[in-house]
Each structure stands twice: as C-alpha cells, then as structure tokens.
Design an enzyme around this catalytic site. Structure first.
Site, mmCIF file in Angstrom:
data_model
loop_
_atom_site.group_PDB
_atom_site.id
_atom_site.type_symbol
_atom_site.label_atom_id
_atom_site.label_comp_id
_atom_site.label_asym_id
_atom_site.label_seq_id
_atom_site.Cartn_x
_atom_site.Cartn_y
_atom_site.Cartn_z
ATOM 1 N N LYS A 71 23.977 -20.312 47.857
ATOM 2 C CA LYS A 71 25.041 -21.012 48.576
ATOM 3 C C LYS A 71 26.134 -21.502 47.619
ATOM 4 O O LYS A 71 27.310 -21.579 47.992
ATOM 5 C CB LYS A 71 24.457 -22.173 49.382
ATOM 6 C CG LYS A 71 23.718 -21.713 50.647
ATOM 7 C CD LYS A 71 24.665 -21.051 51.643
ATOM 8 C CE LYS A 71 23.996 -20.731 52.971
ATOM 9 N NZ LYS A 71 24.928 -20.080 53.923
ATOM 10 N N ASN B 49 27.850 -16.811 59.325
ATOM 11 C CA ASN B 49 26.747 -17.740 59.584
ATOM 12 C C ASN B 49 25.406 -17.185 59.122
ATOM 13 O O ASN B 49 24.481 -17.952 58.850
ATOM 14 C CB ASN B 49 26.718 -18.043 61.097
ATOM 15 C CG ASN B 49 25.469 -18.776 61.505
ATOM 16 O OD1 ASN B 49 25.278 -19.940 61.143
ATOM 17 N ND2 ASN B 49 24.585 -18.111 62.242
ATOM 18 N N TYR C 66 17.852 -20.131 47.608
ATOM 19 C CA TYR C 66 18.778 -20.520 48.680
ATOM 20 C C TYR C 66 19.929 -21.394 48.169
ATOM 21 O O TYR C 66 21.109 -21.039 48.352
ATOM 22 C CB TYR C 66 18.024 -21.202 49.821
ATOM 23 C CG TYR C 66 18.909 -21.607 50.972
ATOM 24 C CD1 TYR C 66 19.446 -20.657 51.830
ATOM 25 C CD2 TYR C 66 19.229 -22.942 51.184
ATOM 26 C CE1 TYR C 66 20.282 -21.023 52.865
ATOM 27 C CE2 TYR C 66 20.065 -23.321 52.218
ATOM 28 C CZ TYR C 66 20.587 -22.363 53.070
ATOM 29 O OH TYR C 66 21.430 -22.729 54.096
ATOM 30 N N ASP D 64 23.784 -5.944 59.696
ATOM 31 C CA ASP D 64 23.031 -6.385 58.521
ATOM 32 C C ASP D 64 24.050 -6.637 57.415
ATOM 33 O O ASP D 64 24.551 -5.686 56.794
ATOM 34 C CB ASP D 64 22.030 -5.290 58.120
ATOM 35 C CG ASP D 64 21.241 -5.656 56.876
ATOM 36 O OD1 ASP D 64 21.541 -6.693 56.253
ATOM 37 O OD2 ASP D 64 20.317 -4.895 56.526
#
Lengths: 241, 197
Positions: A162, A84, A158, A56
């Site tokens: 990133k 990833n 999201y 995790d």
C-alpha cells in the site's frame, strides 16, 4: 450519463460502491474476480446500467480487455476510475518467524500497487475524453509510513504494497494533475467481511454500505483544494502518507 | 573487535565502505564472500538498484520487466538477507541495522513523473523499516537509513559519511526518552540532511 469502473467489486466496499453509483445514475462497470461470489449478478437483475467484467488487475491483458469492453459500451469514454481490488491477509511473511515467504511481497505488490497503475495506464485513452477525469484509490492507514506503529506480524506484504501504491499515485499525480486529472485517496477503515450469501461477519466495526456512502460522496464532490494530494478516511480525517 | 556485515561489494560505494570499516579496525564480513560465524554488530544492506530503463511514466507505459527486476533487488533480496542475518545481530550488544535508500523515493517530496520501479520498491522498504523498528526496537536495535547521493557526492566521500553516520550514536540527553534521537526512524542523505518518508 456518467460512467465509472470499480475494481474488486465482488463483495465488500467494491460491491457497495457499485450500489452507490447506480443510485447516482452512473453506468457502472464492476470488476469481477471471485468465482464463488454471485452478489454482482444478483444486483444486475434489477440494474440494467450495471456491467460485470471479468477483471484480474494483476494481469495487463485482463485490464486491456476490460478497457476495450468499456470503450465499446461508452463510445470510448470513462469518467471515474475506482481502484479498490486488493490482496490482503496472513501470508507467513514475518520478521521473526522462520522461513519468511518474501516472494509473497511481490504477489501483494503486483495486485495492490501495480494493479492500479495498469488500470490507469490502460484506461487513460478513455479518461482523456471525459471532463471529469477522476482517479480514486482505496488505500489504508497502514500505508502511512509516518504513522506505522504496528508490528504487523506475518502480514508484512500488505502495508508494504500500500505504501508502494501511494508512491505510484504520487507519480501519477505529478504527471496527470497538470493535465486536468483529479485524485482521491481513501482509507475505508475496518469493515465487516461479506460472505457469498451477502451476510456480514460479526467482527469489524463498519458495514461496507455505510463506508461506501461516505466514500462515494468524497469521490464525487469537487474540492476547492484539488491541488493537494491527500488521504481521507471515512470520518473525513486527513492522513499523512 | 566490533564487526560489520555488508551485503555486497559490487559498486564503488560498497567497496569504499568495506575499506573504511577495515581501516577503522572493524572485522568486516561481506555476504557471499566471508560469512560471519558468531555475531554482527552492524548490518549494512547496500541494496539500492536503479535501472537505466526505469524512465517510463504513466503516459509512456509501464515496463513490467524492469519493475520486477528492481523489486527483486530492492525488496525480495533484502528481506531474505535480513532474515538470514538477524540471528547474528541478536548476539550483539550494539544491534544496528543500516539501509540505503533514495530521497527521491520520499512519497512526500518527490516531484518526479518517472522512476516507478525504484520509487515504489523503496516506498515498500520504508514501511518495512518502520515495521522492523516497531518489532526490534525493544530488543535494543537501532536503525540508519541513508542516501549516498551518488549523483552529487563521490562514492569515497559518501562512504566516509556513511561510516560516521552508521557508527556514531545520535543525540540523547540524560537518557530522557523525549530527548533521544534514536527514538525516531529517519532518512538522512550524504550531506547530513534529514528527509521525510
């Protein structure tokens, strides 16, 4: 034999990258997070060089435990780290919808930006002993601030996370490239979702196996311009970020 | 009378900014002090937390408490404030959103090895600014992102510069969309320089 750790390997690109690296005779350490997926276990039945690790990336202790396990198997060395694992999806966090769940932004940031940082920090002692020293990060076109042309809707965390990851990669690059580390940033495109039984969704354009084949080539090959920190996509286009 | 909302008046820059807008005849609201009841013409989020402990590198190890503290101040709180005050801006004809940031939080420009908490939080906000621009530009919103350069420029001078930058219209020629600088979301510093994201 070279070694690689791949986070978020239960399905999709992560799982396909495991297959790719196994075919290239690597010892593969696959980060497992999803209890309802057993595709990694199926792959392990025919691949003794695949090690499955419960991982995790949002928890430092979990990353630390993974590093200790890998170190035990490889005698303290790791050649390639592929970050990833990602948290994505609709999370009721939009500008124009009431009751914005702003705290969802930290959840995404914790996995998508801090996860790669934790992994690199805790695996550095292993990577230091490798001649390869390659750090690979799966990013996304939505991380590219200059090219952000979307409204995103209720999925604000999201792309924000990133961009944070890209910044973290830049800071790591500034410190580690002079020490001999090389970096890969990758935008994999919109891939078909893989179900627990291994079937692919109809939506999306690309199969993860197809993308993984390209990604692995990009991750593995040496470049003549390693001093440039750039993001490539699955068509070898370069993205500004 | 034009109105401005400033999200805090904690440090010297914030306080000077409040003074400058009051001096120039604006109705000034400060979040948590005097709340607006009708409209806001200019919204200025002064969230720009830099933590003295944000000096770690990947080699020295990441301090997750510092990272969480800075992220809350620079991302979570600003997102909530923006949601809270957007309805007041919707009622204005001017609709200008202004934010503070730092040029060292430019992914393209920074050569630093440290500052993970500040720089990753601001990188997230830079993407949010772009998404907000995509979402709100059609409603008439314009944007400013500003680095007060607190290590180089006095808070008073930076506030004067901010007032000018936040209130003036940027270059345009005959309403030609190709010759309209408001169509670009950029970051400028207190010396007037433009920086990439």
């Amino acid at each position: 034999m070279k070694s690689v750790i791949i986070t978020g390997a239960d399905r999709g690109l992560g799982l396909s990258l495991c297959r790719e690296y196994l075919s290239r005779d690597y010892t593969v350490f696959a980060g497992k997070f999803l209890k309802d997926y057993t595709l990694l276990e199926d792959l392990q039945k025919t691949n003794k060089n695949l090690h499955i690790i419960w991982l995790d990336v949002s928890k430092k202790q979990s990353c630390n435990d993974a590093a200790a396990y890998v170190s035990k198997i490889t005698k303290g060395k790791l050649d390639v780290l592929i970050s990833n694992a990602a948290l994505m999806g609709k999370v009721n966090c939009a500008l124009r919808e009431p009751d914005m769940q702003a705290r969802q932004a930290f959840r995404s940031y914790n996995v998508n930006a801090l996860g790669p940082v934790r992994m690199v920090e805790l695996f550095l002692p292993l990577l230091d002993k490798s001649k390869t020293k390659r750090l690979c990060f799966v990013s996304s076109e939505v991380s590219c601030i200059n090219l952000m042309k979307k409204r995103i809707g209720n999925s604000l965390p999201y792309p924000m996370s990133k961009s944070s990851m890209n910044m973290a990669v830049r800071l790591m690059y500034n410190e580690l490239y002079p020490e001999g580390y090389t970096f890969r940033l990758y935008h994999p495109g919109w891939m078909k979702r893989v179900a627990p039984d291994g079937s692919r969704s109809e939506e999306a354009m690309y199969d993860p196996d197809f993308i993984a084949e390209h990604a692995a080539k990009y991750f593995e090959a040496n470049r003549k311009d390693e001093q440039r920190l750039v993001m490539y996509d699955f068509k070898s286009n370069e993205w500004p970020f | 009378m034009k109105s401005v909302l400033i999200t805090a008046q904690k440090n010297a820059f914030d306080k000077h900014l409040v003074s400058v807008f009051a001096r120039e005849g604006y109705e000034v609201f400060v979040s948590g002090v005097n709340e607006p009841t009708k409209k806001i013409d200019i919204y200025i989020d002064v969230s720009n937390k830099r933590d003295k402990a944000d000096t770690f590198s990947i080699r020295s190890g990441i301090d997750e408490k510092v990272i969480r503290r800075v992220y809350n101040a620079n991302v979570i709180k600003p997102m909530k404030l923006l949601e809270k005050y957007l309805p007041f801006l919707d009622k204005s004809k001017d609709k200008r959103l202004c934010f503070l940031s730092g040029i060292d939080a430019s992914i393209n420009e920074t050569r630093d090895k440290t500052g993970y908490a500040y720089k990753t939080s601001k990188a997230a906000m830079h993407n949010l600014f772009m998404i907000a621009w995509n979402t709100l530009e059609a409603d008439g919103y314009t944007f400013r992102v500003y680095d007060p350069l607190s290590d180089e420029v006095s808070a008073k001078a930076a506030a004067e510069g901010a007032f000018t930058y936040f209130t003036l219209r940027r270059g345009t020629e005959n309403d030609d969309p190709l010759r309209n600088d408001e169509n670009r979301l950029v970051m400028r510093d207190a010396l007037g320089r433009e920086h990439c994201w």
